[in-house]
Design a protein around this motif. Structure first.
Motif, short mmCIF file in Angstrom:
data_model
loop_
_atom_site.label_atom_id
_atom_site.label_comp_id
_atom_site.label_asym_id
_atom_site.label_seq_id
_atom_site.Cartn_x
_atom_site.Cartn_y
_atom_site.Cartn_z
N LEU A 73 81.25 45.85 18.47
CA LEU A 73 82.15 44.71 18.37
C LEU A 73 81.91 44.07 17.01
N ASN A 74 82.97 43.52 16.42
CA ASN A 74 82.72 42.91 15.12
C ASN A 74 81.99 41.58 15.27
N LYS A 75 81.38 41.16 14.15
CA LYS A 75 80.52 39.97 14.15
C LYS A 75 81.23 38.73 14.67
N VAL A 76 82.50 38.59 14.27
CA VAL A 76 83.24 37.39 14.67
C VAL A 76 83.43 37.36 16.18
N THR A 77 83.75 38.52 16.75
CA THR A 77 83.93 38.59 18.21
C THR A 77 82.63 38.24 18.92
N ILE A 78 81.51 38.79 18.43
CA ILE A 78 80.23 38.50 19.06
C ILE A 78 79.92 37.01 18.95
N TYR A 79 80.12 36.47 17.76
CA TYR A 79 79.85 35.04 17.54
C TYR A 79 80.68 34.18 18.48
N ARG A 80 81.98 34.46 18.54
CA ARG A 80 82.88 33.65 19.38
C ARG A 80 82.55 33.79 20.86
N THR A 81 82.18 35.00 21.25
CA THR A 81 81.85 35.22 22.65
C THR A 81 80.60 34.42 23.02
N ILE A 82 79.58 34.47 22.17
CA ILE A 82 78.36 33.72 22.45
C ILE A 82 78.66 32.22 22.48
N GLU A 83 79.49 31.77 21.53
CA GLU A 83 79.84 30.35 21.51
C GLU A 83 80.54 29.94 22.80
N SER A 84 81.42 30.79 23.30
CA SER A 84 82.14 30.44 24.53
C SER A 84 81.17 30.40 25.71
N PHE A 85 80.19 31.30 25.71
CA PHE A 85 79.17 31.29 26.77
C PHE A 85 78.32 30.01 26.69
N ALA A 104 79.20 27.13 25.36
CA ALA A 104 80.03 25.97 25.73
C ALA A 104 80.17 25.88 27.25
N ALA A 105 80.21 27.03 27.91
CA ALA A 105 80.37 27.04 29.37
C ALA A 105 79.03 26.86 30.09
N GLY A 106 77.93 26.84 29.34
CA GLY A 106 76.61 26.65 29.94
C GLY A 106 76.02 27.92 30.53
N LEU A 107 76.64 29.06 30.27
CA LEU A 107 76.12 30.33 30.79
C LEU A 107 74.92 30.80 29.98
N VAL A 108 74.96 30.45 28.70
CA VAL A 108 73.93 30.91 27.76
C VAL A 108 73.33 29.69 27.07
N HIS A 109 72.04 29.75 26.84
CA HIS A 109 71.37 28.68 26.09
C HIS A 109 70.89 29.19 24.74
N PHE A 152 69.46 33.69 21.70
CA PHE A 152 70.22 33.30 22.89
C PHE A 152 69.70 34.00 24.13
N GLU A 153 69.88 33.32 25.27
CA GLU A 153 69.53 33.97 26.54
C GLU A 153 70.39 33.38 27.64
N LEU A 154 70.50 34.11 28.75
CA LEU A 154 71.24 33.61 29.89
C LEU A 154 70.54 32.37 30.44
#
Ligand SMILES: [Zn+2]
Ligand SMILES: [Zn+2]
Ligand SMILES: [Zn+2]
Length: 140
Positions: A52-64, A66-71, A82-84
């Protein structure tokens, strides 16, 4: 047939009100299989063939996040790791231990530290994150 992980990932994303996308599932899988917090670069490496490209990975982690799934567990060498969030309580993350000799960071699961007391008036704690430093068993 769907694997257990796929079902679990579906539930997790649904509860966080996030759409189920291939990149989200792939990154969740990497984080779920990790024994310690990972940097974005380490996540990219572990995705391997599912590049996956860097931007997709970055955005995905950010969305996680923001949702509190990942710290964001801690920063090391100017990089967030990062971790769950599934091993953290609502008010505190499990502590982390970084070895000053080999640089490895360990998750101290099942260990809790009392929330800090005696803060000056006006300060409100949302989350306590503690990071310890010292020597790991391999280095002592
Ligand atoms: Zn946490
Ligand atoms: Zn060590
Ligand atoms: Zn951890």
């Amino acid at each position: 047939m769907k694997s257990d992980f796929q079902l679990q990932a579906r539930k997790t994303l649904k509860s966080a009100k996030l759409y189920r996308t291939k990149s989200r599932i792939a990154i969740l899988k990497v984080l779920a299989g990790a024994k310690r917090p990972l940097s974005q670069e380490e996540i990219a490496l572990r995705l391997g063939k599912k590049h996956l490209n860097k931007v997709t990975i970055y955005r995905t982690i950010e969305s996680f996040c923001a949702a509190g799934l990942v710290h964001k567990a801690f920063m090391q060498e100017r990089t967030w790791h990062f971790e769950l969030a599934n091993h953290c309580s609502p008010t505190q993350c499990h502590p982390h231990f970084t070895c000053t000799n080999c640089g490895a960071t360990h998750c101290l699961l099942g260990l809790s530290i009392p929330i800090v007391k005696g803060l000056k008036k006006g300060f409100v704690i949302n989350r306590q994150q503690v990071r310890l430093e010292g020597l790991c068993p391999a280095c002592t």
